[in-house]
Design an enzyme around this catalytic site. Structure first.
Site, PDB file in Angstrom:
ATOM      1  N   PRO A 298      12.371   8.510 -19.703  1.00 20.33           N
ATOM      2  CA  PRO A 298      11.752   7.182 -19.695  1.00 20.33           C
ATOM      3  C   PRO A 298      10.742   6.933 -20.819  1.00 20.33           C
ATOM      4  O   PRO A 298      10.282   5.798 -20.976  1.00 20.33           O
ATOM      5  CB  PRO A 298      11.050   7.128 -18.329  1.00 20.33           C
ATOM      6  CG  PRO A 298      10.841   8.546 -17.939  1.00 20.33           C
ATOM      7  CD  PRO A 298      11.954   9.333 -18.557  1.00 20.33           C
ATOM      8  N   TYR A 390      11.238   1.000 -30.836  1.00 23.75           N
ATOM      9  CA  TYR A 390      10.694   0.571 -29.544  1.00 23.75           C
ATOM     10  C   TYR A 390      11.135  -0.850 -29.214  1.00 23.75           C
ATOM     11  O   TYR A 390      11.565  -1.128 -28.095  1.00 23.75           O
ATOM     12  CB  TYR A 390       9.158   0.667 -29.568  1.00 23.75           C
ATOM     13  CG  TYR A 390       8.546   0.753 -28.192  1.00 23.75           C
ATOM     14  CD1 TYR A 390       8.181   1.972 -27.629  1.00 23.75           C
ATOM     15  CD2 TYR A 390       8.331  -0.399 -27.437  1.00 23.75           C
ATOM     16  CE1 TYR A 390       7.637   2.050 -26.370  1.00 23.75           C
ATOM     17  CE2 TYR A 390       7.784  -0.330 -26.160  1.00 23.75           C
ATOM     18  CZ  TYR A 390       7.433   0.897 -25.632  1.00 23.75           C
ATOM     19  OH  TYR A 390       6.899   0.967 -24.374  1.00 23.75           O
TER      20      TYR A 390
HETATM   21  C1  PHB Z   1       6.959   1.254 -16.962  1.00 24.75           C
HETATM   22  O1  PHB Z   1       7.565   1.541 -15.923  1.00 24.75           O
HETATM   23  O2  PHB Z   1       6.114   0.347 -16.987  1.00 24.75           O
HETATM   24  C2  PHB Z   1       7.229   2.036 -18.195  1.00 24.75           C
HETATM   25  C3  PHB Z   1       8.079   3.136 -18.162  1.00 24.75           C
HETATM   26  C4  PHB Z   1       8.324   3.844 -19.314  1.00 24.75           C
HETATM   27  C5  PHB Z   1       7.730   3.460 -20.510  1.00 24.75           C
HETATM   28  C6  PHB Z   1       6.907   2.358 -20.544  1.00 24.75           C
HETATM   29  C7  PHB Z   1       6.645   1.643 -19.378  1.00 24.75           C
HETATM   30  O3  PHB Z   1       7.953   4.158 -21.643  1.00 24.75           O
END
Ligand code: PHB
Length: 396
Positions: A298, A390
């Protein structure tokens, strides 16, 4: 085998981002589909997942008429902060790429897509069981399943989409060894995720490197925050009291210009952490999209965006096939989507390795990581590389 009682052009297994968006995009091209989902509608609409949408994803939602809420309620972020060695460096997406990202949780995207599919008289069936795809290598694939009310059904379709997520069954219809190769990487850590009623720690997301492990401060609304801590993959929710969580967040994030703002934690979970790609994503008349074919850690917030990118390509290829019988887009589907999938794999892996502390990391390892973060965030070229990846490369 019984004679099919239902006919549709595309049978879609799974009502996640890939399956629902595919069904929606096909509908806009005049092509009918049926979406089969084992979970209930409330389960799909209530499961907490990641929350960052690339501008491509938001643009596609807006252009195809499912973007009203994301436009009104999504939080536009024009940069993020990387923290290391006790201070922060901002990556300004807007300045570096002219693009931004939007924080809007995945389950809200699903809620919007389901509402729209049902408004458009789309066929989305929840709580089905025993979904089995048959004869996907023939010209007449079928899908058998048991409906919510217990009746056995058989769908005849022209094409099948396997959008059944990381616990996929459809992927295994592509024979391993002769055809399918699975590329897999496990990491020696997991993420502990919390939701808390608390004020925002910062207006932008904070990705923090720390010798105690990575931490991420994200958000959902002005009053609800989403934070993550790198933990051992064996850790359980019970091992993490609220005090321990806040204490650890302070230790990993606080410093010059930042202090984690505490509140009431109302959700805790441990998230799996791995990288995975299956090649190819198609076999006969079966096409995989989203997590059934690939998983990213993630850290780069790419998961849902990749699923949407897959079905953007797949819906165009399917629509062209139905409109003109030209199947070149279908034949080259894997080749078209794999480069983007692998770039996202690289980016997610890179962000992960740059920011996480591997078990047994030495002082050399930590100093080298800080030097890497310093090198990358100090240089306009380095920041641009992060920003471009990103915010995401345009679809298509
Ligand atoms: C989120 O769940 O807000 C989230 C998850 C992974 C990321 C950024 C935000 O890299």
């Amino acid at each position: 085998m019984r004679t099919p009682t239902i006919r549709t052009r595309v049978g879609i297994v799974g009502a996640g981002p890939a399956g629902l968006m595919l069904s929606h995009l096909l509908h806009l091209r005049g092509i009918d589909s049926i979406v089969l989902e084992s979970r209930s509608r409330s389960d799909v609409e209530g499961t907490i997942r990641a929350g960052v949408l690339e501008q491509n994803t938001v643009d596609l939602m807006v252009e195809t008429g499912v973007g009203d809420r994301v436009k009104a309620e999504g939080l536009r972020h024009s940069g993020v902060e990387f923290r290391f060695a006790g201070r922060g460096r901002r990556i300004d997406f807007e300045e570096l790429t002219g693009r931004s990202v939007t924080v809007y949780p995945q389950h809200e995207v699903l809620t919007d897509l389901i509402a729209r599919r049902l408004d458009d008289d789309g066929d989305v069936r929840f709580e089905v069981s025993d979904v089995t795809v048959h004869d996907h290598q023939s010209d007449n694939p079928t899908i058998s399943f048991v409906d919510k009310d217990g009746s056995e059904q058989l769908i005849a379709c022209d094409l099948v989409a396997g959008c059944d997520g990381s616990r996929t069954g459809t992927r295994f219809l592509i024979p391993e060894a002769q055809v399918r190769t699975d590329h897999f990487r496990q990491y020696p850590f997991a993420w502990f995720g919390i939701l808390a009623e608390a004020p925002q720690t910062s207006e932008e997301l904070i990705y923090a490197h720390h010798e105690r492990g990575f931490a991420l401060c994200s958000t959902r609304t002005a009053d609800v925050q989403r934070h993550y801590l790198q933990v051992d993959p064996e850790d359980t929710v019970e091992q993490w009291s609220d005090d321990r969580i806040w204490d650890e967040l302070h230790k990993r994030v606080d410093g010059e210009g930042a202090e984690v703002r505490e509140g009431t934690i109302f959700s805790k979970s441990v998230l799996q952490f791995r990288s995975f790609v299956c090649e190819p994503l198609q076999h006969g008349r079966l096409f995989l999209a989203g997590d059934s074919a690939h998983t990213v850690p993630p850290t780069g917030a790419k998961g849902m965006n990749l699923a949407i990118a897959d079905v953007f390509v797949l819906s165009n290829a399917m629509a062209t096939y139905f409109e003109t019988r030209d199947d070149r887009g279908l034949v080259s589907y894997s080749e078209t989507v794999l480069p983007r999938i692998w770039r996202a794999q690289h980016f997610s892996y890179w962000m992960t390795s740059m920011l996480h502390t591997a078990p047994g990391a030495t002082n050399f390892d930590l100093r080298r990581q800080i030097a890497e973060l310093d090198t990358v965030t100090r240089s306009a070229a380095g920041r641009t590389l992060i920003a471009e990846n990103y915010v995401g490369v345009a679809f298509g």
